[in-house]
Design an enzyme around this catalytic site. Sequence first.
Site, PDB file in Angstrom:
ATOM      1  N   ARG A  84      -7.290  -5.686  -1.589  1.00 17.35           N
ATOM      2  CA  ARG A  84      -6.063  -5.232  -2.245  1.00 17.35           C
ATOM      3  C   ARG A  84      -5.458  -6.381  -3.032  1.00 17.35           C
ATOM      4  NH1 ARG A  84      -1.513  -1.834  -1.075  1.00 17.35           N
ATOM      5  NH2 ARG A  84      -0.070  -2.174  -2.796  1.00 17.35           N
ATOM      6  N   ARG A  94      -5.272   1.673  -5.772  1.00 15.04           N
ATOM      7  CA  ARG A  94      -5.434   0.595  -4.798  1.00 15.04           C
ATOM      8  C   ARG A  94      -6.590   0.873  -3.837  1.00 15.04           C
ATOM      9  NH1 ARG A  94       0.044   1.374  -3.268  1.00 15.04           N
ATOM     10  NH2 ARG A  94       0.432   1.114  -5.475  1.00 15.04           N
ATOM     11  N   ASP A  97      -3.903   0.830   1.145  1.00  9.07           N
ATOM     12  CA  ASP A  97      -2.464   0.768   1.340  1.00  9.07           C
ATOM     13  C   ASP A  97      -2.192   1.089   2.799  1.00  9.07           C
ATOM     14  OD1 ASP A  97       0.008   0.489   0.225  1.00  9.07           O
ATOM     15  OD2 ASP A  97       0.095   2.487  -0.649  1.00  9.07           O
ATOM     16  N   ASP A  99       1.051   1.562   5.209  1.00 11.00           N
ATOM     17  CA  ASP A  99       2.515   1.632   5.217  1.00 11.00           C
ATOM     18  C   ASP A  99       3.011   1.953   6.614  1.00 11.00           C
ATOM     19  OD1 ASP A  99       2.875   1.255   2.443  1.00 11.00           O
ATOM     20  OD2 ASP A  99       2.465   3.365   2.056  1.00 11.00           O
TER      21      ASP A  99
HETATM   22  N1  ROI Z   1      -0.542   9.217  -4.221  1.00 12.22           N
HETATM   23  C1  ROI Z   1      -1.268   9.775  -3.235  1.00 12.22           C
HETATM   24  N2  ROI Z   1      -1.692  11.018  -3.375  1.00 12.22           N
HETATM   25  N3  ROI Z   1      -1.574   9.100  -2.092  1.00 12.22           N
HETATM   26  C2  ROI Z   1      -1.156   7.824  -1.898  1.00 12.22           C
HETATM   27  O1  ROI Z   1      -1.450   7.232  -0.833  1.00 12.22           O
HETATM   28  C3  ROI Z   1      -0.388   7.212  -2.906  1.00 12.22           C
HETATM   29  N4  ROI Z   1       0.081   5.954  -2.764  1.00 12.22           N
HETATM   30  C4  ROI Z   1       0.835   5.390  -3.679  1.00 12.22           C
HETATM   31  C5  ROI Z   1       1.226   6.088  -4.940  1.00 12.22           C
HETATM   32  C6  ROI Z   1       0.753   5.245  -6.114  1.00 12.22           C
HETATM   33  C7  ROI Z   1       2.727   6.259  -4.968  1.00 12.22           C
HETATM   34  N5  ROI Z   1       0.636   7.394  -5.065  1.00 12.22           N
HETATM   35  C8  ROI Z   1      -0.100   7.949  -4.068  1.00 12.22           C
HETATM   36  O2  ROI Z   1       1.299   4.179  -3.454  1.00 12.22           O
END
Ligand code: ROI
Length: 161
Positions: A84, A94, A97, A99
């Site tokens: 990343r 990415r 991610d 979170d």
């Molecule tokens: N859109 C989807 N469908 N899934 C994600 O995990 C995701 N993550 C993000 C952004 C770019 C907002 N869009 C996403 O960070």
Amino acid sequence: MIEPVYIGLGSNLGDSENTISDAVNALSESADITINAVSSLYKSAPMGPKNQPDYFNAVCEISTSLDPIELLDLCQNIESTHGRERKGERWGPRTLDLDILLYSTNTINEERLTIPHAGIAQREFVLVPLFELAPTLIMPDGRPIAKWVADCSLDGLSRLR
Ligand code: ROI
């Protein structure tokens, strides 16, 4: 504190399915984390710029003795290990991610960390896997998660397995 913590996983670059399962393994390798459950894998249309691949998303429930910032550090280390790069492009694609969605019933507003994760209410790719793991969860605003799911558009989301 040993109370459920929920982590959202997302990826839309590289071998996303493998990356997500590697990330769950990396979390489980921490002596301070127990993985309680992992949701199904979902595919979802990108939120934000549409000129990027669809995302793979999942949520896992953990118990941890790490405090929220320690957990954030660990998540960011795992993200870096998976290539990343933080290039500053907002809402760009990415490889991984991670979170922190919910940390028990805590509300946190710090420079590095907002919990519940900002924008969770509009993110079907977070709410639906979270609902799968914790259908009776009461969200930090006092409403059941089922109400949050009902108020959210589910367009573009599919469960893979
Ligand atoms: N859109 C989807 N469908 N899934 C994600 O995990 C995701 N993550 C993000 C952004 C770019 C907002 N869009 C996403 O960070």
